[in-house]
Design an enzyme around this catalytic site. Structure first.
Site, PDB file in Angstrom:
ATOM      1  N   SER A 124      38.716  47.184  42.974  1.00  0.00           N
ATOM      2  CA  SER A 124      39.573  47.209  41.996  1.00  0.00           C
ATOM      3  C   SER A 124      39.913  48.673  42.075  1.00  0.00           C
ATOM      4  CB  SER A 124      38.883  47.559  40.775  1.00  0.00           C
ATOM      5  OG  SER A 124      37.826  48.649  41.708  1.00  0.00           O
ATOM      6  N   ASP A 128      24.543  49.008  33.655  1.00  0.00           N
ATOM      7  CA  ASP A 128      23.787  47.945  33.870  1.00  0.00           C
ATOM      8  C   ASP A 128      22.783  48.116  35.570  1.00  0.00           C
ATOM      9  OD1 ASP A 128      26.897  47.823  35.476  1.00  0.00           O
ATOM     10  OD2 ASP A 128      25.208  47.592  36.994  1.00  0.00           O
ATOM     11  N   GLY A 174      28.539  50.460  31.094  1.00  0.00           N
ATOM     12  CA  GLY A 174      28.706  49.666  31.725  1.00  0.00           C
ATOM     13  C   GLY A 174      27.135  50.610  32.854  1.00  0.00           C
ATOM     14  N   LYS A 182      35.514  56.738  49.981  1.00  0.00           N
ATOM     15  CA  LYS A 182      35.104  54.597  50.190  1.00  0.00           C
ATOM     16  C   LYS A 182      35.492  54.672  51.772  1.00  0.00           C
ATOM     17  CE  LYS A 182      34.505  52.000  46.409  1.00  0.00           C
ATOM     18  NZ  LYS A 182      35.009  52.753  45.581  1.00  0.00           N
ATOM     19  N   SER A 205      33.264  61.918  43.398  1.00  0.00           N
ATOM     20  CA  SER A 205      33.551  60.857  43.841  1.00  0.00           C
ATOM     21  C   SER A 205      35.607  60.440  44.481  1.00  0.00           C
ATOM     22  CB  SER A 205      33.363  59.617  43.672  1.00  0.00           C
ATOM     23  OG  SER A 205      33.509  59.055  42.489  1.00  0.00           O
ATOM     24  N   GLU A 233      26.431  56.190  35.877  1.00  0.00           N
ATOM     25  CA  GLU A 233      27.499  55.467  35.063  1.00  0.00           C
ATOM     26  C   GLU A 233      27.843  55.575  33.808  1.00  0.00           C
ATOM     27  OE1 GLU A 233      25.193  51.062  36.420  1.00  0.00           O
ATOM     28  OE2 GLU A 233      24.312  52.381  34.849  1.00  0.00           O
TER      29      GLU A 233
END
Ligand SMILES: *Cc1c(COP(=O)(O)O)cnc(C)c1O
Length: 323
Positions: free
Chosen positions: A82, A214, A212, A57, A308, A208
């Site tokens: 988060s 989605d 979760g 990130k 990640s 995923e």
């Protein structure tokens, strides 16, 4: 629904790579004969757990802040996260010499809260089950004049995250398959942009947590599906829906989205610790779990795997791996 998005291309990733050069680490690409034997494939792990602040990130946050005007720098940067994006913004803001305010869930992991404050970020808490962080962010942006940089739904964030895959392709050449952890889709969209230019025949797949899914539902139905906050140990992927900018890219460039269970994430955390001597946070294990537990057929292929992040405190880590 996507008419408000800016079309992104590989050149955005290339420009981001130039902006973060010297600030972000060029993280190592690791291999493991044991992992290869388990998967029956050639696996290349891009170890973003060794990135600054412990996750990819930093790339997107630093890229976005690098583009601020003098007026934006004066007022500072605001975000909601988060965890890892919070640290990424706090560290990037500190390096840029500007103020940062971060809206975080009350139940965010302690390590991530403390690290964010340690980088000089002002933390504002909210309840993720009853309050809407987007609304709180928009209100604070209005009141303080700060620029909101969201964790994934932003062109500069997506372009920055894509530099992780760019470095991987630059180092190991073209791949058959690239597996990428998926929350809101910043990393997946950015990596897909990198692949589209640097390895056009590579199958890009998002991974995923099972609870979760989605993103999987969204890709299959052709529109963004919101599932509410999923319950999973993969706290970096506890997003309820993909972003608009992200979905526009994912729809075009991503072949499939698969899911792995929390139990498979724990097995993968143990593998990384025992066999590769490294700490990877649950969310960081998503892509590897898909390759090493047969979720994606990888036999005989050359496979890139995005690790990640590595931000998990030792108490939580030992609880997860000893259960
Ligand atoms: C944020 C995060 C993800 C998910 O990234 P998106 O860009 O939201 O899809 C995955 N792993 C880790 C460690 C993260 O911090």
């Amino acid at each position: 629904m996507n008419d408000t998005t800016t079309p992104l291309s590989y050149s955005d990733v290339e420009q981001a790579a130039a902006r973060i050069e010297g600030a972000a680490h060029r993280t190592p690409v690791l291999t493991s004969r044991t992992a290869d034997a388990m998967a029956g494939a050639q696996l290349f792990f891009k170890a973003e757990n060794y990135q600054r602040m412990g996750a990819f990130k930093f790339r997107g946050a630093y890229n976005a802040i690098s583009k601020f005007s003098e007026a934006q720098r004066q007022a500072g940067v605001l975000t909601f996260s988060s965890g890892n994006h919070a640290q990424a913004i706090a560290l990037s803001a500190k390096l840029a010499g500007i103020k940062a305010a971060i809206i975080m869930p009350k139940d965010a992991p302690e390590l991530k809260v403390r690290a964010t404050q340690g980088y000089g970020g002002e933390v504002i808490f909210y309840d993720r089950y009853t309050e809407n962080r987007e609304e709180i962010g928009a209100r604070l942006a209005r009141e303080r004049g700060m620029t909101l940089i969201p964790p994934y739904d932003h062109p500069d964030v997506i372009a920055g995250q894509g530099t992780a895959a760019k470095e991987l392709f630059d180092e190991v050449g073209e791949l058959d398959i690239l597996l990428v952890p998926l929350g809101g889709g910043g990393l997946l969209a950015g990596c897909a942009l990198a692949a589209s230019k640097l390895s056009p025949n590579c199958t890009v797949i998002g991974v995923e947590p099972e609870a979760g899914n989605d993103g999987q539902q969204s890709l299959r139905s052709g529109q963004i599906v919101d599932i509410g906050v999923p319950q999973t140990i993969a706290d970096g992927a506890q997003t309820s829906h993909l972003g608009q900018h992200n979905f526009a890219v994912i729809k075009k460039l991503v072949s499939d989205i698969v899911t792995v269970s929390d139990a498979q994430l724990v097995e993968t955390m143990k593998f990384f610790a025992e066999r590769m001597k490294m700490i990877v946070e649950p969310t960081g294990c998503l892509a590897a779990a898909a390759a090493m537990h047969g979720v994606v057929p990888v036999a005989g292929k050359k496979v890139g795997i995005l690790i990640s992040g590595g931000n998990v405190d030792l108490a939580r880590f030992s609880k997860l791996v000893s259960a």
